[in-house]
Design a protein around this motif. Structure first.
Motif, mmCIF file in Angstrom:
data_model
loop_
_atom_site.group_PDB
_atom_site.id
_atom_site.type_symbol
_atom_site.label_atom_id
_atom_site.label_comp_id
_atom_site.label_asym_id
_atom_site.label_seq_id
_atom_site.Cartn_x
_atom_site.Cartn_y
_atom_site.Cartn_z
ATOM 1 N N PHE A 131 -75.447 41.913 0.860
ATOM 2 C CA PHE A 131 -75.241 42.430 -0.491
ATOM 3 C C PHE A 131 -74.348 43.666 -0.409
ATOM 4 O O PHE A 131 -74.687 44.638 0.260
ATOM 5 C CB PHE A 131 -76.610 42.794 -1.083
ATOM 6 N N TYR A 132 -73.195 43.621 -1.061
ATOM 7 C CA TYR A 132 -72.276 44.763 -1.004
ATOM 8 C C TYR A 132 -71.384 44.787 -2.235
ATOM 9 O O TYR A 132 -71.347 43.827 -3.030
ATOM 10 C CB TYR A 132 -71.421 44.721 0.264
ATOM 11 N N GLY A 133 -70.650 45.872 -2.401
ATOM 12 C CA GLY A 133 -69.816 46.077 -3.578
ATOM 13 C C GLY A 133 -68.705 45.049 -3.693
ATOM 14 O O GLY A 133 -68.096 44.653 -2.698
ATOM 15 N N ASP A 134 -68.432 44.658 -4.930
ATOM 16 C CA ASP A 134 -67.346 43.721 -5.205
ATOM 17 C C ASP A 134 -66.020 44.346 -4.767
ATOM 18 O O ASP A 134 -65.719 45.481 -5.138
ATOM 19 C CB ASP A 134 -67.310 43.418 -6.707
ATOM 20 N N PRO A 135 -65.238 43.650 -3.960
ATOM 21 C CA PRO A 135 -63.936 44.199 -3.535
ATOM 22 C C PRO A 135 -63.033 44.607 -4.694
ATOM 23 O O PRO A 135 -62.138 45.446 -4.519
ATOM 24 C CB PRO A 135 -63.308 43.038 -2.737
ATOM 25 N N LYS A 136 -63.269 44.063 -5.880
ATOM 26 C CA LYS A 136 -62.474 44.457 -7.046
ATOM 27 C C LYS A 136 -62.686 45.927 -7.380
ATOM 28 O O LYS A 136 -61.791 46.586 -7.909
ATOM 29 C CB LYS A 136 -62.850 43.593 -8.254
ATOM 30 N N ASN A 137 -63.883 46.432 -7.072
ATOM 31 C CA ASN A 137 -64.218 47.830 -7.376
ATOM 32 C C ASN A 137 -64.403 48.684 -6.126
ATOM 33 O O ASN A 137 -64.492 49.900 -6.222
ATOM 34 C CB ASN A 137 -65.513 47.890 -8.200
ATOM 35 N N HIS A 138 -64.485 48.055 -4.960
ATOM 36 C CA HIS A 138 -64.721 48.783 -3.711
ATOM 37 C C HIS A 138 -63.655 48.361 -2.696
ATOM 38 O O HIS A 138 -63.802 47.344 -2.001
ATOM 39 C CB HIS A 138 -66.112 48.486 -3.158
ATOM 40 N N ILE A 161 -72.798 35.639 0.957
ATOM 41 C CA ILE A 161 -72.522 36.998 0.496
ATOM 42 C C ILE A 161 -72.911 37.117 -0.971
ATOM 43 O O ILE A 161 -72.886 36.146 -1.720
ATOM 44 C CB ILE A 161 -71.034 37.371 0.676
ATOM 45 N N ILE A 162 -73.287 38.330 -1.373
ATOM 46 C CA ILE A 162 -73.600 38.633 -2.772
ATOM 47 C C ILE A 162 -72.893 39.932 -3.132
ATOM 48 O O ILE A 162 -73.033 40.935 -2.422
ATOM 49 C CB ILE A 162 -75.109 38.821 -3.014
ATOM 50 N N HIS A 163 -72.148 39.930 -4.214
ATOM 51 C CA HIS A 163 -71.515 41.161 -4.685
ATOM 52 C C HIS A 163 -72.481 41.907 -5.609
ATOM 53 O O HIS A 163 -73.259 41.294 -6.344
ATOM 54 C CB HIS A 163 -70.217 40.848 -5.420
ATOM 55 N N SER A 164 -72.429 43.221 -5.553
ATOM 56 C CA SER A 164 -73.382 44.053 -6.300
ATOM 57 C C SER A 164 -72.961 44.200 -7.757
ATOM 58 O O SER A 164 -72.541 45.266 -8.204
ATOM 59 C CB SER A 164 -73.519 45.432 -5.645
ATOM 60 N N ASN A 165 -73.088 43.115 -8.487
ATOM 61 C CA ASN A 165 -72.908 43.143 -9.932
ATOM 62 C C ASN A 165 -74.141 42.497 -10.557
ATOM 63 O O ASN A 165 -75.085 42.115 -9.848
ATOM 64 C CB ASN A 165 -71.621 42.403 -10.332
#
Length: 325
Positions: A131-138, A161-165
């Motif tokens: 689980f980590y930040g979406d590359p669009k924002n990170h 993988i899971i994006h943190s949204n």
């Protein structure tokens, strides 16, 4: 480095060494302000290491990133095993059989490669997510996406993988309720106003409570882990004891319980990271903080609260707004 050399390196660097450091930084393509260099030196003092150790680490990370960039899956896994030489079977006895587990893995050491090895091992036992930040924002997190597609993007893999949204949080909660493992990196936040402050390595650290909240809401435990760096700049993962999320009385907000759960997680991380703080991704930002975290002893808390609650500014007239400094 010998222990005697490490202790000698704690002394402030002379001007000649400082000039040599600047030359080394130029060769590495490393741009440091005076404040950042001072922060790293403070971290070196905490760790009993020196700036040369930091330069070697910086160069090693850059070299590894370049070497792994274009490898195919078998070669990439082989290279990761050469860098992270941990025996991951040691985690088997720490995974609860009947519920989910949140693995709290900070940005320390070869954490990306240790996460890969965790996923490669655990996927044979249960579903596992990172689980980590979406590359669009990170910026920079596209590296995780690339590694996932090269290593785990095949049918029946059980690693995702899971994006943190909002959508990702829902997926993670459902997965944990179904006995999955979710790797989270607790030492990062996007907005400071959403974070809570704890003492860490002698300075205040802003943290999010999401790791604890996710475990509490799903009945999962938290397993703290850290990618420890050895003398050869290789990785060995170290696990703490499983932490049960704290529950509070109905009269108290859930954030109180989550805060104290995270404080317990960070007590383990502080013990493990303190001797090698220079391998933490956020040492510059953290050690640039000049203020020390205020410590209250139990006998002074009542006195402090009495002073605050009896201050006239905390009891404003209905016609006026209170101003607190």
């Amino acid at each position: 480095m010998h222990e005697s050399q490490a202790h000698e390196s704690r002394q402030p660097a002379p001007e000649a060494t400082f000039r040599h450091s600047v030359q080394t930084e130029q060769q590495l393509g490393l741009t440091l302000s005076d404040r950042e260099r001072k922060a790293i030196l403070s971290a070196c003092e905490v760790s009993g290491l020196d700036m040369d150790s930091y330069y070697s680490w910086y160069q090693s990370k850059a070299s590894i990133s370049s070497q792994l960039a274009d490898l195919c899956r078998p070669s990439l896994l082989e290279a990761v095993h050469c860098i992270d030489r941990s025996d991951y079977s040691s985690i088997d006895g720490k995974l609860p059989a009947d519920r989910g587990v949140v693995i709290a893995l900070p940005h320390h050491g070869h954490y990306i490669l240790s996460a890969v090895r965790l996923m490669e091992h655990i996927r044979h036992l249960r579903d596992i997510y990172i689980f980590y930040g979406d590359p669009k924002n990170h910026a920079g997190n596209e590296l995780f996406d690339d590694l996932y597609h090269r290593l785990f993007n095949h049918a029946g893999c059980r690693a995702s993988i899971i994006h943190s949204n909002a959508r990702g949080i829902g997926i993670a909660l459902r997965a944990l309720k179904n006995r999955a493992a979710v790797i989270m990196m607790p030492d990062v936040h996007r907005f400071r106003e959403e974070a809570y402050c704890i003492p860490f390595l002698g300075r205040p650290l802003d943290i999010m409570l999401g790791t604890a909240a996710m475990a509490r809401k799903t009945g999962s435990c938290i397993l703290p882990a850290i990618s420890v760096v050895d003398r050869d700049l290789r990785a060995t993962i170290t696990f703490g004891d499983a932490i049960e999320p704290i529950q509070t009385r109905a009269s108290l907000p859930s954030e109180v319980a989550d805060y104290w759960t995270m404080a317990e997680v960070y007590r383990f991380l502080e013990r493990a990271m303190g001797p090698q703080a220079i391998y933490w991704q956020y040492i510059r930002q953290h050690f640039m903080k000049s203020s020390k975290f205020p410590m209250f002893h139990p006998e002074t808390i009542d006195e402090a609260w009495h002073m605050f609650s009896n201050n006239p500014r905390t009891k404003p007239h209905t016609r006026y707004t209170a101003c607190l400094d």
